[in-house]
Scaffold this active site. Structure first.
Site, mmCIF file in Angstrom:
data_model
loop_
_atom_site.group_PDB
_atom_site.id
_atom_site.type_symbol
_atom_site.label_atom_id
_atom_site.label_comp_id
_atom_site.label_asym_id
_atom_site.label_seq_id
_atom_site.Cartn_x
_atom_site.Cartn_y
_atom_site.Cartn_z
ATOM 1 N N ASP A 1 -29.309 15.762 -14.414
ATOM 2 C CA ASP A 1 -28.680 16.233 -15.642
ATOM 3 C C ASP A 1 -29.722 16.179 -16.773
ATOM 4 O O ASP A 1 -30.378 15.154 -16.963
ATOM 5 C CB ASP A 1 -27.491 15.302 -15.950
ATOM 6 C CG ASP A 1 -26.552 15.853 -17.001
ATOM 7 O OD1 ASP A 1 -26.593 17.063 -17.270
ATOM 8 O OD2 ASP A 1 -25.760 15.051 -17.542
ATOM 9 N N HIS A 2 -29.876 17.263 -17.513
ATOM 10 C CA HIS A 2 -30.781 17.316 -18.672
ATOM 11 C C HIS A 2 -32.220 16.890 -18.376
ATOM 12 O O HIS A 2 -32.785 16.022 -19.057
ATOM 13 C CB HIS A 2 -30.240 16.473 -19.832
ATOM 14 C CG HIS A 2 -29.036 17.072 -20.472
ATOM 15 N ND1 HIS A 2 -29.095 18.181 -21.265
ATOM 16 C CD2 HIS A 2 -27.726 16.747 -20.392
ATOM 17 C CE1 HIS A 2 -27.869 18.502 -21.661
ATOM 18 N NE2 HIS A 2 -27.024 17.654 -21.140
ATOM 19 N N ASN B 1 -19.003 19.506 -16.649
ATOM 20 C CA ASN B 1 -19.618 18.176 -16.676
ATOM 21 C C ASN B 1 -18.695 17.143 -17.305
ATOM 22 O O ASN B 1 -18.177 17.372 -18.405
ATOM 23 C CB ASN B 1 -20.911 18.211 -17.510
ATOM 24 C CG ASN B 1 -22.031 18.932 -16.809
ATOM 25 O OD1 ASN B 1 -21.826 19.579 -15.781
ATOM 26 N ND2 ASN B 1 -23.224 18.821 -17.370
ATOM 27 N N ILE B 2 -18.523 16.020 -16.612
ATOM 28 C CA ILE B 2 -17.654 14.961 -17.119
ATOM 29 C C ILE B 2 -18.373 13.626 -17.012
ATOM 30 O O ILE B 2 -18.671 13.159 -15.908
ATOM 31 C CB ILE B 2 -16.327 14.934 -16.349
ATOM 32 C CG1 ILE B 2 -15.574 16.240 -16.613
ATOM 33 C CG2 ILE B 2 -15.474 13.746 -16.763
ATOM 34 C CD1 ILE B 2 -14.578 16.599 -15.559
ATOM 35 N N ASP B 3 -18.679 13.043 -18.156
ATOM 36 C CA ASP B 3 -19.348 11.748 -18.200
ATOM 37 C C ASP B 3 -18.498 10.747 -18.985
ATOM 38 O O ASP B 3 -18.060 9.722 -18.457
ATOM 39 C CB ASP B 3 -20.739 11.911 -18.828
ATOM 40 C CG ASP B 3 -21.579 10.638 -18.744
ATOM 41 O OD1 ASP B 3 -21.079 9.614 -18.213
ATOM 42 O OD2 ASP B 3 -22.736 10.650 -19.194
ATOM 43 N N ASP C 1 -33.615 21.404 -19.221
ATOM 44 C CA ASP C 1 -33.039 21.635 -20.542
ATOM 45 C C ASP C 1 -34.148 21.799 -21.574
ATOM 46 O O ASP C 1 -34.690 20.835 -22.087
ATOM 47 C CB ASP C 1 -32.115 20.483 -20.927
ATOM 48 C CG ASP C 1 -31.499 20.705 -22.308
ATOM 49 O OD1 ASP C 1 -31.741 21.776 -22.905
ATOM 50 O OD2 ASP C 1 -30.779 19.810 -22.789
ATOM 51 N N GLY D 1 -20.461 18.506 -21.885
ATOM 52 C CA GLY D 1 -19.663 17.880 -22.951
ATOM 53 C C GLY D 1 -18.185 18.220 -22.849
ATOM 54 O O GLY D 1 -17.537 18.492 -23.852
ATOM 55 N N ALA D 2 -17.650 18.186 -21.616
ATOM 56 C CA ALA D 2 -16.296 18.702 -21.403
ATOM 57 C C ALA D 2 -15.300 17.601 -21.052
ATOM 58 O O ALA D 2 -14.289 17.856 -20.416
ATOM 59 C CB ALA D 2 -16.326 19.782 -20.324
#
Ligand SMILES: [Zn+2]
Length: 326
Positions: free
Chosen positions: A95-96, A270-272, A117, A228-229
């Protein structure tokens, strides 16, 4: 260090996952993890709900876990899915990723998918760096995600005060220049648990579905990613605050907006934050109710159970990814 290909770990890249998600109009969940309990919960939740899953780590999560551990955890995750129920397809995603070197290092260490990114750079520099990563990744049959537009908020590798929406007219050119496999766009989602500054009773602003629709028209069938979801579940924030935490003015993306996005060209969500909140809420509750408890299994275990339930709920009633693996 010896090179390790993800197929040796039993992982898959995201290509077939996205093709099916696009055809059947749902989104594949991409859950972030930092430790064993989080990873187990994600895998158990996805196996039980028969959902494909992208296991993602940020660069700093990878450092936290340690490079010697991560490939073994990925292999164990594949076995765990099989033992639990459905042997659902698992991808391991960076991620990123901020540089070519980091992306390459991950590809050589068994990742099946990487994000590069460079969204904070100019369009040209973003395209050039993305293209470089795509060339190396595709040589190893690894998927690449890039980003156009900037999300506001704070995440492990990302801090941005202000968002700038993706410009649809740039998308087709970017795909042509880079050959990237999926694209994260900015349509009003935001990183972290404090996504919007709201007055009491105020609703978060709706996502810019007009931008998403325009992009869909310009590049039909191309997989889109939403960062950011998290929904920033009220129930977990309330538990945190009730048991000694202090998280004020949190706000996330309403589930109905995510449902609408998942039915569109959005193939990865994406869920963090939601996973962090679920586990923190239960740990706080147990610490408050049983102040003498010091057996790690007695609080990490229930926290893991809570995350399993959250993953099943998300897959089933928000992303529509449950039941897709026959
Ligand atoms: Zn992100």
């Amino acid at each position: 260090m010896n090179k390790l290909h993800y197929s040796e770990l039993g992982l898959v890249n995201t290509r077939a996952m996205f093709t099916q998600a696009m055809e059947e109009k749902y989104a594949v969940p991409a859950y972030n993890f930092n430790n064993m309990e989080q990873l187990q919960a994600i895998v158990i939740g996805c196996s039980r709900s028969a959902s494909p899953v992208i296991l993602q780590v940020s660069g700093s999560a990878r450092s936290y876990i340690g490079n010697s551990f991560l490939p073994h955890m990925a292999r164990a995750a594949v076995d765990l899915a099989r033992e639990t129920g459905k042997a659902v397809p698992l991808a391991l995603h960076l991620d990123h990723g901020g540089s070519f070197e980091l992306a390459k290092e991950c590809i050589d260490a068994g990742f099946s998918s990487v994000m590069i990114d460079a969204s904070h750079h100019s369009f040209e520099d973003n395209a050039a760096l993305t293209k470089q990563v795509v060339a190396y990744a595709h040589d190893h049959d690894v998927s690449v995600e890039a980003e156009l537009g900037v999300l506001a908020g704070i995440e492990d590798e990302v801090v941005a005060e202000k968002s700038s929406y993706t410009r649809p007219q740039e998308v087709a050119r970017f795909l042509e220049l880079t050959g990237v496999d999926s694209l994260a766009i900015s349509i009003g989602t935001s990183h972290g648990a404090f996504k919007f500054k709201l007055q009491p009773g105020q609703e978060p602003p709706p996502l810019r579905f007009d931008i998403l629709e325009e992009i869909e028209k310009l590049v039909p069938g191309f997989p889109i990613v939403l960062h950011g979801a998290s929904s920033v579940t009220r129930e977990h924030v309330d538990l945190i605050n009730r048991y000694g935490g202090k998280m004020e003015n949190t706000a996330g993306i309403p589930a109905d907006q995510l449902r609408k996005a998942a039915a569109s060209a959005v193939c990865k969500v994406n869920i963090d934050s939601d996973g962090r909140l679920a586990m923190t809420a239960i740990i706080r509750k147990i610490f408050a109710e049983k102040p003498g408890e010091f057996d790690l299994r007695k609080y990490l275990g229930p926290a893991r159970d809570e995350l399993v339930e959250m993953v099943i709920r998300k897959n089933t009633s928000v992303l529509g990814s449950a039941g897709r693996i026959k």
